[in-house]
Design an enzyme around this catalytic site. Structure first.
Site, PDB file in Angstrom:
ATOM      1  N   HIS A  29       0.838  -1.195   0.000  1.00  0.00           N
ATOM      2  CA  HIS A  29       0.000   0.000   0.000  1.00  0.00           C
ATOM      3  C   HIS A  29       0.874   1.246   0.000  1.00  0.00           C
ATOM      4  CE1 HIS A  29      -3.582  -2.174   1.841  1.00  0.00           C
ATOM      5  NE2 HIS A  29      -2.619  -2.945   2.276  1.00  0.00           N
ATOM      6  N   TYR A  30       0.299   2.374  -0.409  1.00  0.00           N
ATOM      7  CA  TYR A  30       0.867   3.642   0.033  1.00  0.00           C
ATOM      8  C   TYR A  30      -0.043   4.228   1.086  1.00  0.00           C
ATOM      9  CZ  TYR A  30      -2.019   6.332  -3.468  1.00  0.00           C
ATOM     10  OH  TYR A  30      -3.021   6.886  -4.229  1.00  0.00           O
ATOM     11  N   THR A  31       0.535   5.084   1.946  1.00  0.00           N
ATOM     12  CA  THR A  31      -0.257   5.642   3.041  1.00  0.00           C
ATOM     13  C   THR A  31      -1.248   6.696   2.544  1.00  0.00           C
ATOM     14  OG1 THR A  31       1.591   7.147   3.442  1.00  0.00           O
ATOM     15  CG2 THR A  31       1.432   5.206   4.864  1.00  0.00           C
ATOM     16  N   GLU A  94       2.361  -0.866   4.684  1.00  0.00           N
ATOM     17  CA  GLU A  94       2.054   0.503   4.274  1.00  0.00           C
ATOM     18  C   GLU A  94       3.370   1.227   3.993  1.00  0.00           C
ATOM     19  OE1 GLU A  94      -0.600   2.282   3.616  1.00  0.00           O
ATOM     20  OE2 GLU A  94      -2.281   1.130   4.443  1.00  0.00           O
ATOM     21  N   HIS A 141      -2.682  -3.044  -3.336  1.00  0.00           N
ATOM     22  CA  HIS A 141      -4.044  -2.831  -2.844  1.00  0.00           C
ATOM     23  C   HIS A 141      -5.002  -2.615  -4.018  1.00  0.00           C
ATOM     24  CE1 HIS A 141      -6.646  -0.729   0.474  1.00  0.00           C
ATOM     25  NE2 HIS A 141      -7.121  -1.902   0.127  1.00  0.00           N
ATOM     26  N   ASP A 151      -3.654   2.463  -4.830  1.00  0.00           N
ATOM     27  CA  ASP A 151      -2.309   2.308  -4.272  1.00  0.00           C
ATOM     28  C   ASP A 151      -1.742   0.897  -4.440  1.00  0.00           C
ATOM     29  OD1 ASP A 151      -4.385   1.649  -2.229  1.00  0.00           O
ATOM     30  OD2 ASP A 151      -2.699   1.307  -0.886  1.00  0.00           O
TER      31      ASP A 151
HETATM   32 ZN    ZN Z   1      -4.048   0.658   0.605  1.00  0.00          ZN
END
Ligand code: ZN
Length: 249
Positions: A29-31, A94, A141, A151
Site C-alpha cells: 500500500h501507500y499511506t 504501508e 491494494h 495504491d
Molecule cells: Zn491501501
C-alpha cells in the site's frame, strides 16, 4: 547465508484480531497521507479501525505495528483469487507516500526514494521466505480492490522489486498499442479477457461486456505493468500482459 535481522521500530497498534487463514499474500500500500507520522498515528488510533503489519518510512525506517500471526486491518472490502477475507490471508505493508491525493507542484506523483524501496524489498523478502509467498503473490491494494483503490500507484517501482525477486515483471511484451476493447463493447474477446483477469486473481465477472468494473480492473493491471499508459483501454499490449500473467506460476 544467514541474513541479519531487520531493524524494527516497535509501534504497536490495537487494530487487529485473529487470523482464520494461512498467509498466502503480501499486499503493498501507500499511506496516501501528508506524512508518515500522520499515517502512523491513524493506524494506532483505536477509533480509526485500520492498521497494517508494517509501515516503511521515506528514509527506510521500518515500523512494526501488528504481529504477523495476527490479522491486521489493511485490505478493506477486497478480493483475490476468489478469497474475500484478504486480511486473514495476507501481510500488509504501508509505504509512506502521498500518492494520488498529494501530487507534486508539477502534477507528478511523489516519487518513492531508493532508500525506502530498498527497505521495502528487504522486508518483503524476509516475509516471503518465512511464509513461502511466491513473487506472483506480492500484489497491490489496487489489485484486490480495483474499484476503489489506486495504491501503491503506477509510480511504485514494481520492476525494481521484481529484479530483486520480490515481485514479478514480464521479460517481454507485445508493444503494439492498437485498441482491441473499450468501455461499452460486447464481444466474445471481452469474455476471454475477463476470464484471463479472473484466472490471474482479479474479481472479474465473465459477462462479455466491457463494463465499468472491467475497465477498472484493466486499469489496475496497467498500474502494475504499464505505468506510462494507464487508461483502462485494452490494447494489444495490455492483452499480451494479461496472457503473460495468467501463465506465471
Ligand atoms: Zn491501501
Amino acid at each position: 547465508m544467514i541474513n541479519a535481522p531487520l531493524d524494527m521500530i516497535e509501534a504497536p497498534s490495537p487494530n487487529f484480531d485473529e487470523r482464520t487463514l494461512p498467509v498466502t499474500l503480501l499486499v503493498l500500500h501507500y499511506t496516501g497521507m501528508e506524512s508518515g507520522a500522520a499515517a502512523l498515528a491513524r493506524m494506532r488510533d483505536p477509533a480509526a479501525k485500520v492498521s497494517a503489519h508494517y509501515m516503511v518510512e521515506e528514509d527506510g525506517r521500518i515500523y512494526r505495528l501488528v504481529g504477523e500471526d495476527k490479522r491486521a486491518w489493511h485490505a478493506g472490502v477486497s478480493e483475490w483469487g476468489g478469497e474475500s477475507n484478504i486480511n486473514s490471508a495476507s501481510i500488509g505493508i504501508e509505504i509512506v507516500n502521498g500518492g494520488h491525493d498529494f501530487l507534486l507542484e508539477n502534477g507528478n506523483l511523489p516519487p518513492y526514494p531508493d532508500i525506502q524501496i530498498n527497505a521495502v524489498i528487504a522486508l518483503s523478502k524476509d516475509i516471503m521466505v518465512r511464509h513461502h509467498i511466491s513473487p506472483r503473490h506480492v500484489i497491490g491494494h489496487s489489485d484486490i480492490a480495483p474499484l476503489r483503490k489506486m495504491d501503491p500507484g503506477e509510480h511504485f517501482p514494481w520492476q525494481g522489486l521484481a529484479a530483486a525477486g520480490a515481485a514479478i515483471w514480464p521479460d517481454s511484451r507485445d508493444e503494439d498499442r492498437r485498441v482491441l476493447f473499450t468501455r461499452g463493447m460486447r464481444d466474445r474477446g471481452v469474455a476471454i479477457l475477463q476470464s484471463g483477469l479472473a484466472q490471474i486473481g482479479y474479481s472479474a465477472r465473465v459477462n462479455g461486456e466491457y463494463d465499468a468494473a472491467t475497465e477498472l480492473i484493466v486499469t489496475a493491471l496497467q498500474r502494475r505493468f504499464r505505468p506510462d499508459k494507464v487508461d483502462g483501454v485494452t490494447d494489444v499490449e495490455t492483452m499480451s500482459l494479461v496472457k503473460w500473467w495468467v501463465e506465471v506460476i
